[in-house]
Design an enzyme around this catalytic site. Structure first.
Site, short mmCIF file in Angstrom:
data_model
loop_
_atom_site.label_atom_id
_atom_site.label_comp_id
_atom_site.label_asym_id
_atom_site.label_seq_id
_atom_site.Cartn_x
_atom_site.Cartn_y
_atom_site.Cartn_z
N LYS A 162 0.83 -1.20 0.00
CA LYS A 162 0.00 0.00 0.00
C LYS A 162 0.87 1.26 0.00
O LYS A 162 2.02 1.23 0.45
CB LYS A 162 -0.90 0.03 1.25
N ARG A 179 -10.63 -11.29 1.43
CA ARG A 179 -11.47 -12.35 0.85
C ARG A 179 -10.80 -13.72 0.95
O ARG A 179 -11.47 -14.75 0.97
CB ARG A 179 -11.80 -12.00 -0.59
#
Length: 511
Positions: A267, A341
């Site tokens: 990130k 996920r």
């Protein structure tokens, strides 16, 4: 904060000892003739207190009022959103005076929903995070308001709603506490310890699985995310048994990434500190169980929390790696920053063993949901209309709102892979929906909903901090389900299937 409920008229509230008296004034006419009611009526007539929710008028030492300061707050039509606006504005104004004891009264009749919203809003406005702050010279570093007495026309009529709201606030504040903690104060191990602490409440049990147990269960997707971190993963299993043993439970699955660097798909540095909030889904599950333990509703609930860090060392998963999930489906990891996920899919597969009435996963899953809905509503995904309606209604009731987005099959096209059964990302377009479509592959055996709380779980900027959402929504949904008898409508043959293999038999507390 200590909340108390009391039967009070405006006249009696004026005689109550407090540092600040807050009067919630609706748009309906006031019929009482006591001095404070007459003063309020005059202020409204003069236009000094408009009916618009959130408008305020502050008074200093008004005649025949014991409290030195009085805050009149408009709540308009008295609907939940209006009550919330008025209470938050009033409590924020009252905080400027440093009060320890506050009395807050509805000038007109209020129902249980209004009472619940008032309690939640007052707690929200007065909350202060203190865990990693030094105490001041007087030993205080938290909220100044110690006690809030809520006055209504008939305390007995709204007592249950008040008790439920007070318990929900306890859950919300637990979720805020763990959401706000920095990553070094909220590791998977510490989060598991917090979950085990909930087993002190009636009807709640907790089990914690470690890396060996998770590996033996075949949770290869979950384990792959954790392998780049020095902190060991934890898989938390909470059970609340409020209904009959053969009653099918609602299963809540919370994403518990206690810090998310993005892994190899790193990130940007700016605002990366906010990735401590990536476990707010897990925190909401713990908060919901805290509320259940206090309310004791007649319903069975299971909480599943896969928890780990997404870090970046020589063992971390790489873009292009293929992992095998507990369901047997293989997953091509195209982006290591789409890790939520990957841990949720194994938890959803694990949920099947409980033969659930419904499964709801809660996750700070996608930036795309923030773009779509901002910080007002959580994203709701489900193919079950009844579950969608129930969750939407619970959101409106609790003012913890959500918005349903589509799940058309065409959105799953981008998840196709040449090297595995499915890819973990499908490009930028419709990112919140394609993430939900990925999870849907692992939820085909039960009624399922996904709540994307990436935009609602925390606030940035000057008000940076966890919101505790969607604990309010979840508790409201579960309570309505318990009251309506829906929980009794879906029994199963066993409370939970026997866990197979030595690994499952070892699913006990991991130190």
């Amino acid at each position: 904060m200590d909340f108390q409920l009391k039967t009070l008229t405006v006249a009696r509230a004026a005689a109550e000892k407090s540092d600040v008296l807050i009067v919630l004034v609706g748009s309906a006419p006031l019929t009482a003739k006591d001095p404070l009611s007459a003063l309020i009526a005059s202020a409204r007539k003069a236009g000094d207190l408009p009916d618009k929710a959130g408008k305020l008028l502050s008074l200093y030492h008004p005649d025949e009022v014991v409290a030195s300061r009085v805050v009149l707050a408009a709540v308009g039509d008295g609907k939940p959103a209006s009550v919330r606006s008025g209470v938050i504005a009033a409590v924020n104004a009252a905080k400027a005076y440093g009060p320890k004891r506050v009395v807050m009264i509805f000038a007109q009749e209020a129902d249980g929903t209004a009472v619940g919203c008032a309690v939640a809003a007052a707690a929200d406005a007065s909350y202060v995070y203190t865990t990693t702050k030094a105490k001041t010279s007087n030993g205080e570093n938290g909220r100044t308001i110690r006690q809030l007495t809520l006055g209504v026309a008939d305390a007995g009529a709204v007592g249950r709603a008040f008790d439920e709201a007070r318990a929900t606030v306890s859950g919300i504040e637990l979720a805020k506490e763990w959401g706000n903690r920095p990553g070094n104060y909220c590791t998977p191990t510490l989060l598991a310890e917090a979950a085990k602490g909930l087993s002190k409440l009636p009807r709640i049990k907790c089990e914690v699985l470690g890396p060996k147990e998770v590996q033996k269960l075949g949770m290869g997707s979950f384990a792959a995310v954790a392998q780049g971190s020095a902190e060991p993963l934890r898989f938390i299993v909470l059970r609340y048994q409020g209904g009959p043993k053969d009653q099918a439970p609602v299963v809540l699955v919370g994403k518990g990434i206690t810090f998310d660097t993005g892994g190899v798909s790193l990130k940007p540095a700016a605002e990366m500190d906010e990735m401590k909030f990536d476990m707010c889904g897990a925190a909401s599950v713990l908060g919901t169980f805290r509320a259940l333990g206090e309310i004791q509703p007649a319903i069975n609930v299971v909480g599943l929390v896969p928890s780990c860090e997404n870090m970046n060392d020589g063992r971390a998963i790489k873009p292009g790696d293929v992992v095998t999930s507990m369901s047997g489906q293989t997953i091509e990891v195209l982006n290591t920053d789409a890790e939520g996920r990957l841990i949720l899919c194994d938890a959803l597969t694990y949920a099947k063993r409980f033969e659930p009435a419904a499964v709801i996963d809660i996750a700070t899953l996608t930036g795309a949901c923030v773009v779509a809905l901002g910080g007002v509503r959580s994203g709701l995904f489900t193919s079950d209309d009844s579950l969608a309606e129930a969750l939407e209604a619970a959101g409106e009731q609790s003012q913890d709102r959500c918005w349903r987005l589509p799940l058309d099959d065409e959105y799953a096209e981008g998840l196709k892979s040449n090297f595995a059964d499915v890819a973990n990302v499908a490009g930028r377009a419709g990112g919140a929906i394609t993430a939900a479509k990925f999870l849907q592959r692992f939820a085909g055996d039960f009624v399922w909903a996904h709540l994307d709380i990436a935009g609602t779980a925390w606030k940035s900027g000057a008000a940076k901090g966890s919101t505790g959402r969607p604990v309010g929504l979840l508790v409201s949904y579960l309570m309505e389900r318990a009251r309506s008898g829906a929980a009794q409508a879906a029994p199963h043959k066993k409370a939970a299937r026997k866990e197979s293999g030595a690994a499952a038999r070892k699913a006990r507390s991991v130190q």
